[in-house]
Design a protein around this motif. Structure first.
Motif, PDB file in Angstrom:
ATOM      1  N   MET A 163     -23.906 -26.246  60.866  1.00  0.00           N
ATOM      2  CA  MET A 163     -24.378 -25.679  59.602  1.00  0.00           C
ATOM      3  C   MET A 163     -23.300 -24.839  58.926  1.00  0.00           C
ATOM      4  O   MET A 163     -23.243 -24.764  57.701  1.00  0.00           O
ATOM      5  N   VAL A 164     -22.418 -24.214  59.739  1.00  0.00           N
ATOM      6  CA  VAL A 164     -21.299 -23.473  59.148  1.00  0.00           C
ATOM      7  C   VAL A 164     -20.415 -24.439  58.360  1.00  0.00           C
ATOM      8  O   VAL A 164     -19.988 -24.144  57.239  1.00  0.00           O
ATOM      9  N   LEU A 165     -20.195 -25.622  58.934  1.00  0.00           N
ATOM     10  CA  LEU A 165     -19.361 -26.602  58.236  1.00  0.00           C
ATOM     11  C   LEU A 165     -20.062 -27.111  56.970  1.00  0.00           C
ATOM     12  O   LEU A 165     -19.417 -27.333  55.947  1.00  0.00           O
ATOM     13  N   PHE A 166     -21.395 -27.287  57.048  1.00  0.00           N
ATOM     14  CA  PHE A 166     -22.161 -27.690  55.851  1.00  0.00           C
ATOM     15  C   PHE A 166     -21.946 -26.673  54.734  1.00  0.00           C
ATOM     16  O   PHE A 166     -21.615 -27.019  53.599  1.00  0.00           O
ATOM     17  N   LEU A 167     -22.139 -25.391  55.103  1.00  0.00           N
ATOM     18  CA  LEU A 167     -21.988 -24.313  54.119  1.00  0.00           C
ATOM     19  C   LEU A 167     -20.582 -24.319  53.538  1.00  0.00           C
ATOM     20  O   LEU A 167     -20.387 -24.167  52.329  1.00  0.00           O
ATOM     21  N   PHE A 168     -19.634 -24.511  54.427  1.00  0.00           N
ATOM     22  CA  PHE A 168     -18.220 -24.584  54.072  1.00  0.00           C
ATOM     23  C   PHE A 168     -17.990 -25.586  52.944  1.00  0.00           C
ATOM     24  O   PHE A 168     -17.400 -25.285  51.916  1.00  0.00           O
ATOM     25  N   VAL A 169     -18.511 -26.803  53.167  1.00  0.00           N
ATOM     26  CA  VAL A 169     -18.325 -27.868  52.188  1.00  0.00           C
ATOM     27  C   VAL A 169     -19.025 -27.521  50.878  1.00  0.00           C
ATOM     28  O   VAL A 169     -18.466 -27.665  49.787  1.00  0.00           O
ATOM     29  N   LEU A 170     -20.275 -27.009  50.984  1.00  0.00           N
ATOM     30  CA  LEU A 170     -21.035 -26.690  49.772  1.00  0.00           C
ATOM     31  C   LEU A 170     -20.336 -25.618  48.955  1.00  0.00           C
ATOM     32  O   LEU A 170     -20.289 -25.681  47.728  1.00  0.00           O
ATOM     33  N   MET A 171     -19.785 -24.623  49.662  1.00  0.00           N
ATOM     34  CA  MET A 171     -19.131 -23.539  48.937  1.00  0.00           C
ATOM     35  C   MET A 171     -17.880 -24.037  48.231  1.00  0.00           C
ATOM     36  O   MET A 171     -17.548 -23.588  47.142  1.00  0.00           O
ATOM     37  N   LEU A 172     -17.186 -24.979  48.842  1.00  0.00           N
ATOM     38  CA  LEU A 172     -15.961 -25.482  48.212  1.00  0.00           C
ATOM     39  C   LEU A 172     -16.278 -26.420  47.062  1.00  0.00           C
ATOM     40  O   LEU A 172     -15.508 -26.525  46.114  1.00  0.00           O
ATOM     41  N   MET A 173     -17.408 -27.119  47.131  1.00  0.00           N
ATOM     42  CA  MET A 173     -17.721 -28.087  46.072  1.00  0.00           C
ATOM     43  C   MET A 173     -18.170 -27.396  44.801  1.00  0.00           C
ATOM     44  O   MET A 173     -18.079 -27.962  43.725  1.00  0.00           O
ATOM     45  N   ASN A 174     -18.683 -26.166  44.921  1.00  0.00           N
ATOM     46  CA  ASN A 174     -19.110 -25.403  43.757  1.00  0.00           C
ATOM     47  C   ASN A 174     -20.098 -26.186  42.894  1.00  0.00           C
ATOM     48  O   ASN A 174     -19.832 -26.521  41.746  1.00  0.00           O
ATOM     49  N   LEU A 175     -21.237 -26.509  43.481  1.00  0.00           N
ATOM     50  CA  LEU A 175     -22.245 -27.297  42.770  1.00  0.00           C
ATOM     51  C   LEU A 175     -22.920 -26.442  41.703  1.00  0.00           C
ATOM     52  O   LEU A 175     -23.334 -25.326  41.960  1.00  0.00           O
ATOM     53  N   ASN A 176     -23.006 -26.935  40.497  1.00  0.00           N
ATOM     54  CA  ASN A 176     -23.809 -26.251  39.480  1.00  0.00           C
ATOM     55  C   ASN A 176     -24.456 -27.267  38.556  1.00  0.00           C
ATOM     56  O   ASN A 176     -24.314 -28.480  38.727  1.00  0.00           O
ATOM     57  N   LYS A 177     -25.166 -26.787  37.579  1.00  0.00           N
ATOM     58  CA  LYS A 177     -25.987 -27.658  36.739  1.00  0.00           C
ATOM     59  C   LYS A 177     -25.170 -28.734  36.022  1.00  0.00           C
ATOM     60  O   LYS A 177     -25.553 -29.893  35.975  1.00  0.00           O
ATOM     61  N   GLU A 178     -24.019 -28.336  35.468  1.00  0.00           N
ATOM     62  CA  GLU A 178     -23.259 -29.282  34.635  1.00  0.00           C
ATOM     63  C   GLU A 178     -22.747 -30.470  35.445  1.00  0.00           C
ATOM     64  O   GLU A 178     -22.719 -31.588  34.974  1.00  0.00           O
ATOM     65  N   SER A 179     -22.333 -30.183  36.708  1.00  0.00           N
ATOM     66  CA  SER A 179     -21.710 -31.260  37.476  1.00  0.00           C
ATOM     67  C   SER A 179     -22.752 -32.133  38.166  1.00  0.00           C
ATOM     68  O   SER A 179     -22.415 -33.125  38.785  1.00  0.00           O
ATOM     69  N   GLU A 180     -24.028 -31.771  38.053  1.00  0.00           N
ATOM     70  CA  GLU A 180     -25.062 -32.554  38.717  1.00  0.00           C
ATOM     71  C   GLU A 180     -25.252 -33.891  38.003  1.00  0.00           C
ATOM     72  O   GLU A 180     -25.372 -33.946  36.780  1.00  0.00           O
ATOM     73  N   GLN A 181     -25.305 -34.960  38.782  1.00  0.00           N
ATOM     74  CA  GLN A 181     -25.415 -36.286  38.172  1.00  0.00           C
ATOM     75  C   GLN A 181     -26.823 -36.523  37.640  1.00  0.00           C
ATOM     76  O   GLN A 181     -27.795 -36.046  38.209  1.00  0.00           O
ATOM     77  N   GLN A 182     -26.923 -37.287  36.518  1.00  0.00           N
ATOM     78  CA  GLN A 182     -28.244 -37.715  36.051  1.00  0.00           C
ATOM     79  C   GLN A 182     -28.819 -38.678  37.079  1.00  0.00           C
ATOM     80  O   GLN A 182     -28.150 -39.613  37.511  1.00  0.00           O
ATOM     81  N   LYS A 183     -30.075 -38.449  37.441  1.00  0.00           N
ATOM     82  CA  LYS A 183     -30.660 -39.315  38.463  1.00  0.00           C
ATOM     83  C   LYS A 183     -31.171 -40.599  37.822  1.00  0.00           C
ATOM     84  O   LYS A 183     -31.751 -40.592  36.739  1.00  0.00           O
ATOM     85  N   ASN A 184     -30.950 -41.700  38.528  1.00  0.00           N
ATOM     86  CA  ASN A 184     -31.408 -43.002  38.051  1.00  0.00           C
ATOM     87  C   ASN A 184     -32.911 -43.140  38.339  1.00  0.00           C
ATOM     88  O   ASN A 184     -33.368 -42.851  39.432  1.00  0.00           O
ATOM     89  N   TRP A 244     -19.471 -15.728  49.572  1.00  0.00           N
ATOM     90  CA  TRP A 244     -19.800 -16.748  48.567  1.00  0.00           C
ATOM     91  C   TRP A 244     -20.664 -16.163  47.457  1.00  0.00           C
ATOM     92  O   TRP A 244     -20.433 -16.435  46.272  1.00  0.00           O
ATOM     93  N   SER A 245     -21.658 -15.342  47.836  1.00  0.00           N
ATOM     94  CA  SER A 245     -22.617 -14.882  46.826  1.00  0.00           C
ATOM     95  C   SER A 245     -21.995 -13.862  45.884  1.00  0.00           C
ATOM     96  O   SER A 245     -22.553 -13.605  44.819  1.00  0.00           O
ATOM     97  N   SER A 246     -20.833 -13.266  46.236  1.00  0.00           N
ATOM     98  CA  SER A 246     -20.194 -12.315  45.331  1.00  0.00           C
ATOM     99  C   SER A 246     -19.690 -12.995  44.066  1.00  0.00           C
ATOM    100  O   SER A 246     -19.416 -12.320  43.078  1.00  0.00           O
ATOM    101  N   ASN A 247     -19.514 -14.316  44.110  1.00  0.00           N
ATOM    102  CA  ASN A 247     -19.027 -15.073  42.963  1.00  0.00           C
ATOM    103  C   ASN A 247     -17.647 -14.568  42.519  1.00  0.00           C
ATOM    104  O   ASN A 247     -17.423 -14.259  41.362  1.00  0.00           O
ATOM    105  N   ASN A 248     -16.770 -14.490  43.473  1.00  0.00           N
ATOM    106  CA  ASN A 248     -15.438 -13.972  43.230  1.00  0.00           C
ATOM    107  C   ASN A 248     -14.490 -14.831  44.052  1.00  0.00           C
ATOM    108  O   ASN A 248     -14.751 -15.100  45.215  1.00  0.00           O
ATOM    109  N   LYS A 249     -13.401 -15.302  43.429  1.00  0.00           N
ATOM    110  CA  LYS A 249     -12.595 -16.288  44.155  1.00  0.00           C
ATOM    111  C   LYS A 249     -11.923 -15.692  45.383  1.00  0.00           C
ATOM    112  O   LYS A 249     -11.764 -16.365  46.382  1.00  0.00           O
ATOM    113  N   PHE A 250     -11.562 -14.415  45.321  1.00  0.00           N
ATOM    114  CA  PHE A 250     -10.927 -13.809  46.492  1.00  0.00           C
ATOM    115  C   PHE A 250     -11.920 -13.702  47.640  1.00  0.00           C
ATOM    116  O   PHE A 250     -11.589 -13.979  48.795  1.00  0.00           O
TER     117      PHE A 250
END
Lengths: 166, 358
Positions: free
Chosen positions: A67-88, B148-154
């Motif tokens: 789960m740490v690795l899952f979080l890791f990936v999610l945090m790096l991907m920076n998912l937000n509303k704009e980048s979310e794909q339109q669902k088919n 992560w939740s701080s929303n700060n790149k550092f």
């Protein structure tokens, strides 16, 4: 209702509730956090069945590492509303039909089987580290070694993929 | 609901006893962490030829209380763009994981009160060491979620550094613990201490394992030379940059509690725990309560020494670079730990079964 039953219902409710939250949350970080709670609830069930080793390994491997690795990936991907794909729309329907069929089959299969006899709560001995180790290294030694080779090949594969850039 | 709870057959005396024990252990951990901050400054001062805090109270002994008042009374700021729920949860998780480990540590032998034997250990799990390992693995969530939740790149960079560092060093730590397990033959911390009382301390059998363990403990506590997640010259202030007031205090406090707990674990696993050196507890005619108190004192003396080593290293050795940290973890410590495991396994097998006959 005695202690064990109370704990059983509490943990089951917690597991079902948090797994529902996993699939309904919009923010994937919340989903991961609820998945961690689900793992804790399942570990609680293991403890009720006196399988302390399985309970703790479940937490170390899933909650502590995967789960740490899952979080890791999610945090790096920076998912937000704009980048979310339109669902088919068709994808949604086919998913619903496939999932519904799976549910029908599961109900049909589980309906006809005899209810499994689970050992008395707190009385099973197989989950203790000593018994589990003895069983794994005597009766089930071949499948155990085969799965370890599988892990090794996965590790080698990961290293090869990671080295591709150089 | 209440009637259900009351109807459960519980040993209420046991519940009360465990509850009191938990309160005492948590307060001792908190108090120890509080005075570690004072000790840290005094040690730093001594190493740098200064006098350290000496204004508030005798020799500055009330300084931690002044710090606590300062932290509590500061304005608590939550950034606008932060994820509020997770932002508040981060320090709480860090504190929770730091305090949970103390449940399986045997703080002493048993005490007799009114004819009732009370074990000075909250829970004697037969998988005690794995429990410690699991809680250590969970400790990383406080750093990750807060960053992560701080929303700060550092903060985010620091959180990711912290997570990868913890995961990398957990592996070497686990491998050094496996070698220790070969020697002790049990995962229960109580059994490990009792075994050391008769067979001598584990440091005699596992010097290399202890060295690997202490390096990994430094990395897991994010202490210098491994304090990359809060490297101030690269990342401003690391994962707790956006935190203020007592939330920041919790993060800093969790670090000191982690340091305390890992010192206790090192003392328990490798230096005999509550075993008093050169003294045969089983053969002595002292009252069990006095023995338990002496044992607790011995454990604390060992712990204080290790906490001092933590501080000593912090003010002596500079920080690693990030690639050096990863190279040390993956290319030096893990092979070394595997080698240690192999040698230990071979020796233990030889002592049990003798030389193999072909």
């Amino acid at each position: 209702m005695d202690k064990t039953q109370f704990m059983f219902w509490f943990l089951s409710a917690l597991a079902v509730f948090s797994s529902l939250m996993v699939i309904t949350r919009k923010n994937p970080v919340y989903s991961v956090l609820f998945l961690i709670i689900t793992f804790f609830a399942i570990s609680g069930h293991y403890v009720l069945m006196n399988a302390q080793f399985l309970a703790i390994v479940n937490i170390i491997v899933y909650a502590g590492a995967i789960m740490v690795l899952f979080l890791f990936v999610l945090m790096l991907m920076n998912l937000n509303k704009e980048s979310e794909q339109q669902k088919n729309k068709y994808l949604l329907w086919s998913g619903a039909i496939a999932g519904g069929m799976l549910m029908v089959i599961m109900i049909a299969a589980l309906n006809t089987t005899e209810p499994a006899v689970i050992s008395q709560p707190g009385a099973g001995q197989i989950g203790l580290i000593k018994n589990l180790g003895t069983k794994l290294f005597t009766e089930y030694v071949v499948p155990f070694e085969i799965s370890s080779i599988l892990f090794l090949s996965a590790m080698v594969g990961a290293v090869v993929l990671g080295k591709k850039g150089d | 609901m209440i009637s259900t709870l009351l109807a459960m057959q519980m040993d209420w005396a046991l519940v009360l006893e465990k509850f009191l024990l938990i309160v005492v252990v948590v307060s001792v951990s908190l108090g120890f962490a509080m005075y570690s901050t004072y000790a840290e400054r005094k040690v730093a001062a001594a190493l740098q030829d200064r006098s350290g805090p000496n204004r508030f109270g005798w020799f500055g002994l009330l300084q931690p209380i002044a710090d606590a008042i300062k932290l509590f009374s500061k304005e608590d700021i939550i950034p606008n763009k932060a994820n509020k729920v997770l932002f508040v949860m981060g320090p709480g998780l860090a504190m929770l994981a730091a305090l949970m480990t103390s449940a399986v540590i045997p703080w002493g032998d048993k005490v007799v009160l009114g004819g009732r034997e009370i074990s000075l250990q909250i829970a004697d799990l037969n998988i005690g060491m794995l429990y410690v390992f699991a809680v250590v693995a969970l400790g990383v969530y406080g750093v990750m979620i807060g960053g992560w939740s701080s929303n700060n790149k550092f903060s985010l960079l620091a959180a990711i550094r912290g997570a990868s560092q913890n995961i990398s060093y957990e592996l070497a730590m686990g491998l050094s613990l496996i070698a220790l397990l070969f020697v002790t033959g049990s995962l229960s911390l109580k059994d490990i201490v009792v075994g050391q009382q008769t067979n001598g301390w584990n440091i005699l059998y596992q010097p290399l394992g202890f060295l690997i363990f202490i390096v990994c403990a430094f990395a897991e506590c994010n202490r210098t030379p491994f304090d990359l997640p809060e490297a101030e010259n690269e990342l401003n202030f690391g994962y707790h940059q956006e935190y203020s007031s007592m939330k920041l205090g919790f993060y800093l406090f969790a670090e000191y509690i982690n340091m305390f707990i890992s010192s206790v674990i090192m003392a328990t696993l490798y230096f005999g725990g509550y075993d008093i050196p050169f003294f045969n507890e089983a053969a002595s005619s002292l009252h069990p309560n006095i023995l338990a108190l002496m044992g607790f004192g011995a454990l604390m003396a060992k712990t204080v020494f290790f906490v001092f080593v933590f501080m000593w290293v912090r003010w002596t050795i500079p920080r690693f670079r990030y690639d050096q940290l990863m190279n040390l973890g993956w290319k030096s410590l893990i092979p070394l730990a595997l080698f240690n495991m192999l040698i230990t396994g071979a020796v233990v097998l030889y002592l049990q079964n003798g030389w193999p006959k072909f």
